[in-house]
Design an enzyme around this catalytic site. Structure first.
Site, PDB file in Angstrom:
ATOM      1  CG  ASN A 140      24.988 -51.276   2.258  1.00 48.42           C
ATOM      2  OD1 ASN A 140      24.874 -50.765   3.374  1.00 48.42           O
ATOM      3  ND2 ASN A 140      24.329 -50.841   1.188  1.00 48.42           N
ATOM      4  CE  LYS A 193      21.205 -52.533   1.065  1.00 47.35           C
ATOM      5  NZ  LYS A 193      20.275 -52.776  -0.028  1.00 47.35           N
ATOM      6  CG  HIS A 237      22.987 -47.719  -1.686  1.00 43.43           C
ATOM      7  ND1 HIS A 237      21.636 -47.936  -1.827  1.00 43.43           N
ATOM      8  CD2 HIS A 237      23.574 -48.938  -1.679  1.00 43.43           C
ATOM      9  CE1 HIS A 237      21.422 -49.239  -1.887  1.00 43.43           C
ATOM     10  NE2 HIS A 237      22.594 -49.870  -1.804  1.00 43.43           N
ATOM     11  CD  GLU A 290      18.734 -49.531  -0.270  1.00 43.83           C
ATOM     12  OE1 GLU A 290      19.404 -49.364   0.770  1.00 43.83           O
ATOM     13  OE2 GLU A 290      18.603 -50.654  -0.805  1.00 43.83           O
ATOM     14  CD  GLU A 328      24.747 -51.742  -4.907  1.00 41.68           C
ATOM     15  OE1 GLU A 328      25.093 -52.750  -4.286  1.00 41.68           O
ATOM     16  OE2 GLU A 328      24.131 -50.805  -4.390  1.00 41.68           O
ATOM     17  N   GLY A 368      17.921 -56.251  -3.414  1.00 45.66           N
ATOM     18  CA  GLY A 368      16.987 -56.756  -2.411  1.00 45.66           C
ATOM     19  C   GLY A 368      15.766 -57.441  -2.997  1.00 45.66           C
ATOM     20  CB  SER A 406      19.791 -60.311  -5.538  1.00 47.98           C
ATOM     21  OG  SER A 406      18.694 -59.521  -5.115  1.00 47.98           O
TER      22      SER A 406
HETATM   23  P1  PGA Z   1      21.273 -56.674  -1.819  1.00 45.26           P
HETATM   24  O1  PGA Z   1      21.743 -55.161  -1.641  1.00 45.26           O
HETATM   25  O2  PGA Z   1      22.500 -57.527  -1.850  1.00 45.26           O
HETATM   26  O3  PGA Z   1      20.402 -56.932  -0.633  1.00 45.26           O
HETATM   27  O4  PGA Z   1      20.518 -56.744  -3.130  1.00 45.26           O
HETATM   28  C1  PGA Z   1      22.888 -54.676  -2.286  1.00 45.26           C
HETATM   29  C2  PGA Z   1      23.091 -53.217  -1.960  1.00 45.26           C
HETATM   30  O5  PGA Z   1      22.102 -52.468  -2.016  1.00 45.26           O
HETATM   31  O6  PGA Z   1      24.210 -52.773  -1.635  1.00 45.26           O
END
Ligand code: PGA
Length: 252
Positions: A6, A8, A94, A96, A166, A172, A212
């Site tokens: 992903n 982003k 997601h 976000e 998640e 992140g 992460s």
């Molecule tokens: P990350 O993000 O691996 O940077 O924690 C995962 C995601 O949000 O898909």
């Protein structure tokens, strides 16, 4: 198993092309059981589709689709447009987008329907914020997300959905769920699915872990019986790190 990138809102077009080229150079042997998805920003889709053409078991993904089929929605992209750009997977729900774009369960259910109606697979994200984990109510929180976003589907459509757990406190942040925390929630998700759809359907579902995930922890996470791969943000932006995670899946 699936490992999905992903990206982003990262990488301009030339950076994206270079990253995909570097991934190809190091890509291990994949199979029907071990697949890779690369979910790019909309802008990259046609470029990345061209690069992925002829590459077995590496699929193009989008990070969102609109919840309506077409119309006066300035700046939006529909599921059928994504389909026409060779997109195979669409990330829906997601955290976000739930948080920053106000996407609620009812809207997410419509997005799921749009993606499935256009013959794409859905990567449906769920996961709790820190305060819910601290209150020990994460199981019911995630269960409600699944029910509200997915359980209007029949089993024949659900099989085109991949679930990504998640935990928001791990996205992140560098703070990964322990493999035990991941396994416990994945087992819970499978139980919730089994109660609604039966154990055979639940056993066949792919449940990814995200938050992460890195080359250093991927093997331990992927060794959990109910963890069927990962949705990878930050570590998908560097070819060597993402290849490390892909290799952990191939060796799992
Ligand atoms: P990350 O993000 O691996 O940077 O924690 C995962 C995601 O949000 O898909």
């Amino acid at each position: 198993m699936i490992v999905a990138a992903n990206w982003k809102m990262n990488l301009n077009l030339s950076d994206g092309a270079e990253l995909v080229n570097d991934l190809f150079k190091g890509m291990p042997q994949l199979s029907d059981e071990k697949q890779v998805v690369i979910a790019t920003p909309f802008l990259h889709l046609t470029q990345t589709a061209g690069q992925l053409a002829g590459m077995d078991h590496v699929h193009l993904g989008a990070q969102n689709c609109h919840h309506e089929a077409a119309g006066a929605y300035t700046g939006e992209v529909s599921a059928s447009m994504l389909k026409s750009a060779e997109v195979k997977y669409v990330i829906v729900g997601h955290s976000e987008r739930r948080q920053y774009n106000g996407e609620d369960d009812a809207m997410l259910a419509k997005k799921v329907n749009q993606a499935l109606a256009n013959d794409m697979q859905v990567i449906f994200c769920c996961g709790e914020p820190l305060e819910i984990r601290d209150a020990n109510t994460e199981n019911s929180y995630v269960e409600a997300q699944l029910k509200n976003g997915l359980f209007h589907l029949g089993a024949d459509h659900l099989k085109n959905v991949v679930i990504a757990y998640e935990p928001i406190w791990a996205i992140g942040t560098g703070r990964t769920a322990s493999s035990q925390q991941a396994q416990d929630m994945h087992a819970h998700i499978r139980t919730v699915l089994a109660t609604e759809y039966g154990s055979a359907v639940a056993a066949d579902m792919t449940i990814l872990y995200g938050g992460s995930c890195k080359p250093s922890n991927a093997a331990e996470l992927f060794a959990c019986p109910d963890v069927d791969g990962g949705l990878i943000g930050g570590a998908s932006l560097k070819a060597d790190e993402f290849l490390g995670i892909i290799n952990a899946m191939v060796n799992a």
